[in-house]
Design a protein around this motif. Structure first.
Motif, mmCIF file in Angstrom:
data_model
loop_
_atom_site.group_PDB
_atom_site.id
_atom_site.type_symbol
_atom_site.label_atom_id
_atom_site.label_comp_id
_atom_site.label_asym_id
_atom_site.label_seq_id
_atom_site.Cartn_x
_atom_site.Cartn_y
_atom_site.Cartn_z
ATOM 1 N N ARG A 30 0.757 -1.149 0.001
ATOM 2 C CA ARG A 30 -0.006 -0.026 -0.136
ATOM 3 C C ARG A 30 0.978 1.530 0.074
ATOM 4 O O ARG A 30 0.554 2.236 -0.662
ATOM 5 C CB ARG A 30 -1.055 0.032 1.083
ATOM 6 C CG ARG A 30 -1.828 1.275 1.190
ATOM 7 C CD ARG A 30 -2.882 1.096 2.498
ATOM 8 N NE ARG A 30 -3.491 2.273 2.633
ATOM 9 C CZ ARG A 30 -4.322 2.652 3.627
ATOM 10 N NH1 ARG A 30 -4.498 1.859 4.480
ATOM 11 N NH2 ARG A 30 -4.909 3.632 3.499
ATOM 12 N N PHE A 31 1.772 1.125 0.804
ATOM 13 C CA PHE A 31 2.785 2.324 0.730
ATOM 14 C C PHE A 31 4.171 1.776 0.076
ATOM 15 O O PHE A 31 4.724 0.769 0.522
ATOM 16 C CB PHE A 31 3.214 2.875 2.317
ATOM 17 C CG PHE A 31 1.930 3.118 3.067
ATOM 18 C CD1 PHE A 31 1.190 2.630 4.108
ATOM 19 C CD2 PHE A 31 1.108 4.648 2.554
ATOM 20 C CE1 PHE A 31 0.034 2.882 4.516
ATOM 21 C CE2 PHE A 31 0.068 4.960 3.272
ATOM 22 C CZ PHE A 31 -0.350 4.138 4.118
ATOM 23 N N ALA A 49 15.589 8.998 -10.240
ATOM 24 C CA ALA A 49 14.422 9.604 -9.738
ATOM 25 C C ALA A 49 13.821 8.783 -8.881
ATOM 26 O O ALA A 49 13.316 7.573 -9.180
ATOM 27 C CB ALA A 49 13.479 10.508 -10.629
ATOM 28 N N ARG A 50 13.087 9.043 -7.710
ATOM 29 C CA ARG A 50 12.080 8.165 -7.006
ATOM 30 C C ARG A 50 10.886 8.914 -6.447
ATOM 31 O O ARG A 50 11.119 10.201 -6.238
ATOM 32 C CB ARG A 50 13.110 7.674 -5.843
ATOM 33 C CG ARG A 50 12.379 6.570 -5.059
ATOM 34 C CD ARG A 50 13.631 6.017 -4.045
ATOM 35 N NE ARG A 50 13.350 5.075 -3.260
ATOM 36 C CZ ARG A 50 12.796 5.385 -1.876
ATOM 37 N NH1 ARG A 50 12.751 6.247 -1.382
ATOM 38 N NH2 ARG A 50 12.406 4.149 -1.096
ATOM 39 N N ILE A 51 9.788 8.294 -6.419
ATOM 40 C CA ILE A 51 8.476 9.144 -5.859
ATOM 41 C C ILE A 51 7.813 8.007 -4.717
ATOM 42 O O ILE A 51 7.723 7.070 -5.159
ATOM 43 C CB ILE A 51 7.841 9.555 -7.012
ATOM 44 C CG1 ILE A 51 6.472 10.340 -6.474
ATOM 45 C CG2 ILE A 51 7.399 8.286 -7.882
ATOM 46 C CD1 ILE A 51 5.770 10.982 -7.597
ATOM 47 N N ILE A 52 7.491 8.559 -3.837
ATOM 48 C CA ILE A 52 6.895 7.664 -2.806
ATOM 49 C C ILE A 52 5.185 7.772 -3.131
ATOM 50 O O ILE A 52 4.777 8.772 -3.625
ATOM 51 C CB ILE A 52 7.252 7.742 -1.479
ATOM 52 C CG1 ILE A 52 6.810 9.165 -0.974
ATOM 53 C CG2 ILE A 52 8.719 7.601 -1.325
ATOM 54 C CD1 ILE A 52 7.340 9.475 0.686
ATOM 55 N N ARG A 71 3.364 9.829 -10.646
ATOM 56 C CA ARG A 71 2.914 8.570 -10.590
ATOM 57 C C ARG A 71 1.358 8.903 -10.444
ATOM 58 O O ARG A 71 0.629 9.637 -10.102
ATOM 59 C CB ARG A 71 3.069 7.993 -9.253
ATOM 60 C CG ARG A 71 3.011 8.412 -8.066
ATOM 61 C CD ARG A 71 3.803 7.630 -6.848
ATOM 62 N NE ARG A 71 3.120 6.508 -6.615
ATOM 63 C CZ ARG A 71 3.520 5.274 -5.978
ATOM 64 N NH1 ARG A 71 4.700 5.587 -5.406
ATOM 65 N NH2 ARG A 71 2.924 4.402 -5.841
ATOM 66 N N ASP A 72 0.678 7.723 -10.893
ATOM 67 C CA ASP A 72 -0.806 7.542 -10.925
ATOM 68 C C ASP A 72 -0.959 6.419 -9.939
ATOM 69 O O ASP A 72 -1.069 5.218 -10.283
ATOM 70 C CB ASP A 72 -1.433 7.550 -12.207
ATOM 71 C CG ASP A 72 -2.929 7.337 -12.358
ATOM 72 O OD1 ASP A 72 -3.485 7.129 -11.361
ATOM 73 O OD2 ASP A 72 -3.418 7.611 -13.414
ATOM 74 N N ASN A 73 -1.460 6.814 -8.772
ATOM 75 C CA ASN A 73 -1.839 5.756 -7.914
ATOM 76 C C ASN A 73 -2.820 4.559 -8.221
ATOM 77 O O ASN A 73 -2.775 3.524 -7.821
ATOM 78 C CB ASN A 73 -1.883 6.183 -6.378
ATOM 79 C CG ASN A 73 -0.759 6.856 -5.935
ATOM 80 O OD1 ASN A 73 0.658 6.313 -6.069
ATOM 81 N ND2 ASN A 73 -0.658 7.957 -4.926
ATOM 82 N N LEU A 97 10.637 -0.902 -7.470
ATOM 83 C CA LEU A 97 9.516 -0.616 -6.469
ATOM 84 C C LEU A 97 9.907 -1.196 -5.073
ATOM 85 O O LEU A 97 10.253 -2.379 -5.088
ATOM 86 C CB LEU A 97 8.029 -1.365 -6.858
ATOM 87 C CG LEU A 97 6.932 -1.196 -6.062
ATOM 88 C CD1 LEU A 97 5.646 -0.907 -6.570
ATOM 89 C CD2 LEU A 97 6.734 -2.028 -4.794
ATOM 90 N N ASP A 98 9.939 -0.490 -3.929
ATOM 91 C CA ASP A 98 10.102 -0.670 -2.899
ATOM 92 C C ASP A 98 9.007 -0.603 -1.766
ATOM 93 O O ASP A 98 8.372 0.407 -2.019
ATOM 94 C CB ASP A 98 11.150 0.096 -1.959
ATOM 95 C CG ASP A 98 12.751 0.045 -3.028
ATOM 96 O OD1 ASP A 98 13.047 0.880 -3.724
ATOM 97 O OD2 ASP A 98 13.219 -1.288 -2.624
ATOM 98 N N PRO A 99 8.849 -1.290 -0.928
ATOM 99 C CA PRO A 99 7.785 -1.207 0.172
ATOM 100 C C PRO A 99 8.214 0.007 1.053
ATOM 101 O O PRO A 99 9.589 0.364 1.158
ATOM 102 C CB PRO A 99 7.537 -2.408 1.141
ATOM 103 C CG PRO A 99 8.849 -3.014 0.842
ATOM 104 C CD PRO A 99 9.551 -2.704 -0.522
ATOM 105 N N VAL A 100 7.314 0.859 1.630
ATOM 106 C CA VAL A 100 7.808 1.947 2.480
ATOM 107 C C VAL A 100 7.263 1.496 3.806
ATOM 108 O O VAL A 100 5.850 1.403 3.965
ATOM 109 C CB VAL A 100 7.348 3.402 1.906
ATOM 110 C CG1 VAL A 100 7.670 4.213 3.302
ATOM 111 C CG2 VAL A 100 7.955 3.463 0.824
#
Length: 119
Positions: A30-31, A49-52, A71-73, A97-100
């Motif tokens: 989810r995050f 580049a990275r976006i959470i 991003r488009d969640n 993709l990494d979990p947060v």
């Protein structure tokens, strides 16, 4: 498991633009953080580049002001708009993709897409 499918690479002249897309599917945390990394021949893979999930971003100094990550969640998709491309941007670009936070699970990588910028 998470699957990442990248698209949008290609050949472009210096000064041109490309837009990369990466669509995620499967058991997506989810995050999460979605990012673009690149690897040029003979060099180490590096963050572009990275976006959470919240929309917070960070960029490599070499691309600031030229590249934009978004991003488009709802679609689980991340984009990289690359403008004013330079020959030194030539590389294979990988989506990650990494979990947060990252300790919650493994990272996933896409198969990579080639970006070639001619001078």
């Amino acid at each position: 498991q998470v699957q990442l499918v990248e698209s949008g690479g290609g050949l472009v002249q210096a000064g041109g633009s490309l837009r990369l897309s990466c669509a995620a599917s499967g058991s997506i945390p989810r995050f999460n953080a979605m990012g673009w990394y690149r690897q040029a021949p003979g060099k180490q893979r590096e963050l572009v580049a990275r976006i959470i999930t919240s929309g917070s971003t960070n960029y490599a100094d070499s691309v600031k002001g030229r590249f934009t990550i978004s991003r488009d969640n709802a679609k689980n998709t991340v984009y990289l708009q690359m403008n004013s491309l330079k020959p030194e941007d030539t590389a294979v670009y990988y989506c990650k993709l990494d979990p947060v936070p990252e300790i919650l699970g493994p990272a996933y990588w896409g198969q990579g897409t080639q970006v070639t910028v001619s001078s």
